[in-house]
Design an enzyme around this catalytic site. Structure first.
Site, PDB file in Angstrom:
ATOM      1  N   LEU A 124      41.975  52.789  70.970  1.00 22.48           N
ATOM      2  CA  LEU A 124      40.997  51.713  70.922  1.00 22.48           C
ATOM      3  C   LEU A 124      39.649  52.258  71.375  1.00 22.48           C
ATOM      4  CD1 LEU A 124      42.954  48.687  72.494  1.00 22.48           C
ATOM      5  CD2 LEU A 124      42.421  49.049  70.080  1.00 22.48           C
ATOM      6  N   ASP A 125      38.564  51.666  70.864  1.00 24.35           N
ATOM      7  CA  ASP A 125      37.229  52.052  71.302  1.00 24.35           C
ATOM      8  C   ASP A 125      37.078  51.799  72.798  1.00 24.35           C
ATOM      9  OD1 ASP A 125      36.737  52.490  68.625  1.00 24.35           O
ATOM     10  OD2 ASP A 125      35.758  50.557  68.325  1.00 24.35           O
ATOM     11  N   LYS A 126      36.133  52.472  73.402  1.00 26.22           N
ATOM     12  CA  LYS A 126      35.910  52.353  74.840  1.00 26.22           C
ATOM     13  C   LYS A 126      35.677  50.909  75.270  1.00 26.22           C
ATOM     14  CE  LYS A 126      32.886  54.070  78.533  1.00 26.22           C
ATOM     15  NZ  LYS A 126      31.753  54.973  78.870  1.00 26.22           N
TER      16      LYS A 126
ATOM     17  N   HIS B 221      36.020  52.570  64.618  1.00 23.39           N
ATOM     18  CA  HIS B 221      35.217  51.336  64.616  1.00 23.39           C
ATOM     19  C   HIS B 221      35.483  50.461  63.397  1.00 23.39           C
ATOM     20  CE1 HIS B 221      33.168  52.672  68.109  1.00 23.39           C
ATOM     21  NE2 HIS B 221      32.271  53.455  67.529  1.00 23.39           N
TER      22      HIS B 221
END
Length: 242
Positions: free
Chosen positions: A102-104, A186
């Protein structure tokens, strides 16, 4: 399994350090100190202690983690806390890999496992494993069905591609729940940007039929029936539970 091999795999020390502990009678099996480095043990059915610490052994570790925002999906990072940093004993002794990063700034369900076959079944786009996301955008989404039209967005290498058509689970005002079977860089944010909506909050709540049920920053071991929920029935993959 040889006791020195088991303890080194579980990161209790190097083979040399473990052999010294055996010599010092600091390795206890079923209440008795052992003296041979090649002593064979059954870590599932025998009690093992190393320097006074009970050794906990699992044939396979599969963890559900609720990743907080600000934590990176990596095994190591010089600047930020990682999902691996959140994991404590006894699971920290296993070589865990991330099944679906997952993105930050994205929250939600992350699977950590030392099972390479299971990892592949979850992350491979060919396996048709759907991930569910809750999305909040800056403004009301009045064109949600534009997500179903073919679009071109960029991946992590700045190359254009056409994402697979998502499933829209629900939508109200500036919130939506969708499912996608890919997981490119993303991707969800860029799909919404393609229909002129900026995502301000993103959370993954499910992978296939497995739903997130722990608090942010918390984790737990999955049961055998829950592991089966991770894998699409369509791909014919059978998980060995033995």
């Amino acid at each position: 399994m040889r006791i020195d091999k088991l303890l080194s795999q579980l990161k209790y020390g190097s083979r040399k350090e473990i052999q010294k502990a055996i010599k010092d009678q600091s390795v206890i099996v079923d209440g008795k100190a052992i003296h041979q480095k090649d002593y064979n043990v059954d870590p599932i059915n025998q009690t093992i202690e190393y320097n006074g610490e009970e050794v906990v052994y699992y044939k396979r570790v599969v963890l559900m983690l609720n990743k907080p925002s600000g934590v990176v999906s990596a095994n190591y990072d010089l600047n930020d806390k990682t999902v691996i940093d959140l994991i404590g004993p006894p699971y920290h002794r296993y070589d865990l890999k991330i099944a679906g990063r997952l993105d930050k700034d994205t929250e939600g369900l992350v699977i950590l496992t030392d099972d390479g076959d299971l990892l592949h079944q979850i992350i491979s786009p060919k396996k048709n494993v759907y991930k569910t996301y809750e999305i909040t955008t800056e403004k009301n989404i009045d064109n949600i069905h534009d997500l179903l039209k073919p679009m071109r967005i960029k991946d992590g290498r700045d190359r254009e591609y056409i994402p697979k058509r998502p499933i829209i689970e629900s939508h109200q005002n500036n919130k939506a729940v969708i499912k996608i079977s890919e997981g490119k860089f993303h991707q969800v944010k860029r799909m919404f940007e393609a229909i002129n909506h900026h995502v301000i909050h993103l959370k993954r709540t499910a992978i296939n039929a497995l739903c997130l049920d722990v608090e942010i920053g918390e984790y737990r071991m999955l049961k055998e029936d829950e592991i089966k929920k991770l894998v699409s029935k369509e791909n014919g993959y059978e998980i060995n539970m033995e």
